[in-house]
Design an enzyme around this catalytic site. Structure first.
Site, mmCIF file in Angstrom:
data_model
loop_
_atom_site.group_PDB
_atom_site.id
_atom_site.type_symbol
_atom_site.label_atom_id
_atom_site.label_comp_id
_atom_site.label_asym_id
_atom_site.label_seq_id
_atom_site.Cartn_x
_atom_site.Cartn_y
_atom_site.Cartn_z
ATOM 1 N N GLU A 194 -7.407 22.925 3.681
ATOM 2 C CA GLU A 194 -8.041 21.927 3.174
ATOM 3 C C GLU A 194 -9.134 21.766 4.064
ATOM 4 O OE1 GLU A 194 -7.652 17.256 1.516
ATOM 5 O OE2 GLU A 194 -6.302 18.391 3.046
ATOM 6 N N LYS A 214 -8.550 18.909 -6.651
ATOM 7 C CA LYS A 214 -7.155 17.829 -6.048
ATOM 8 C C LYS A 214 -6.293 16.451 -7.075
ATOM 9 C CE LYS A 214 -5.267 15.412 -1.276
ATOM 10 N NZ LYS A 214 -6.046 15.305 -0.015
ATOM 11 N N CYS A 238 -2.476 19.695 0.065
ATOM 12 C CA CYS A 238 -2.513 18.003 1.038
ATOM 13 C C CYS A 238 -1.013 16.605 0.595
ATOM 14 C CB CYS A 238 -3.742 17.474 2.019
ATOM 15 S SG CYS A 238 -3.130 16.534 3.300
#
Length: 269
Positions: free
Chosen positions: A40, A106, A142
């Site tokens: 990321e 995300k 993440c």
């Protein structure tokens, strides 16, 4: 499927990061990888305000990655920041290769441990899956790894492998949590999880008192039954692993948690 885990630390300079990325794409292709997974925030680390580094998916940084992937004949998954609305940006994964072009924003923003990712970033609103060499691959980023429902939903929609580019913040028990979550999400979804973190920053980078890039290294590949197949150390490394895709069908036949589940997700691809 041969997969490369490109565990490196991003700087605050996109051009410098791009040089590293292009070099590692070539190295991974030379090693026979079909899929190359970067962390990321690889275009620019979290140590710099995101809006300063945000660039559209047709901008020069993404175009250079796209061209490198096409020339090398591999599919690349990599994190960058793209423009959003109301002064915020999106934390985006670009997926690009000879027969693949997609992106994922995300879903779950890291508003935890006293930090508010949502101050600078707006969330995505959909699941994304891609196909590489006939393999269905789900995308997560993440903090998403803490949400089992996302991984189950991806698997229910056909994902066999789920990649998780990350910039995992260090802290008390955080490395233990990273290991546990990677194995748990693989077991929850009976999928192979490929979780690639930024390498641990050098002690003298950046200047004392400045906010450092985030990462603990320890990129992980976990089997559909939660076994750790590969774990790197804290330092920069390009690692290669051959995924045994047959283990996915075997795990789902032996442990049909997806079919047995009495819950359904409201998320749709």
């Amino acid at each position: 499927m041969r997969v490369a885990l490109a565990q490196f630390t991003a700087t605050t300079e996109p051009a410098q990061n791009l040089e590293l990325v292009l070099d590692q794409v070539v190295r991974a292709a030379d090693a026979g990888a079909r899929l190359v997974v970067f962390p990321e925030a690889m275009s620019c680390s979290f140590a710099r305000p995101r809006v300063e580094a945000a660039e559209p998916l047709d901008g020069p940084w993404a175009r250079a990655v796209r061209a490198a992937a096409a020339e090398a004949g591999v599919t690349v998954v990599i994190g960058l920041f793209t423009p959003g609305e109301s002064g915020r940006v999106r934390n985006t994964l670009l997926v690009t290769g000879p027969e693949v072009e997609a992106h994922y924003d995300k879903l779950h923003l890291f508003d935890a441990y006293g930090y508010a990712e949502s101050d600078q970033i707006e969330p995505g609103d959909r699941l994304v899956l891609v196909e590489v060499d006939g393999v269905r691959i789900g995308l997560a980023t993440c903090y998403d790894i803490r949400f089992a429902e996302q991984f189950k939903a991806l698997a229910a929609q056909g994902a066999e492998v789920i990649v998780v580019p990350s910039s995992w913040a260090p802290g008390e028990r955080k490395l233990d949590q990273w290991r546990l979550l990677a194995g748990a999400r693989a077991l929850d979804s009976t999928s192979i999880v490929v979780a690639v973190d930024q390498a641990q920053p050098a002690a003298d980078d950046p200047a004392p008192g400045a906010r450092k890039p985030t990462g603990v290294g320890h990129s992980i590949v976990a089997s559909p039954l939660g076994e750790i197949l590969l774990e790197l150390g804290p330092d920069p490394e390009l690692a290669i692993i051959d995924l045994d895709l047959g283990t996915i069908a075997a795990a789902r036949a032996a442990l049909p948690v997806l079919g047995n589940s009495r819950f359904s997700s409201s998320l749709r691809a």
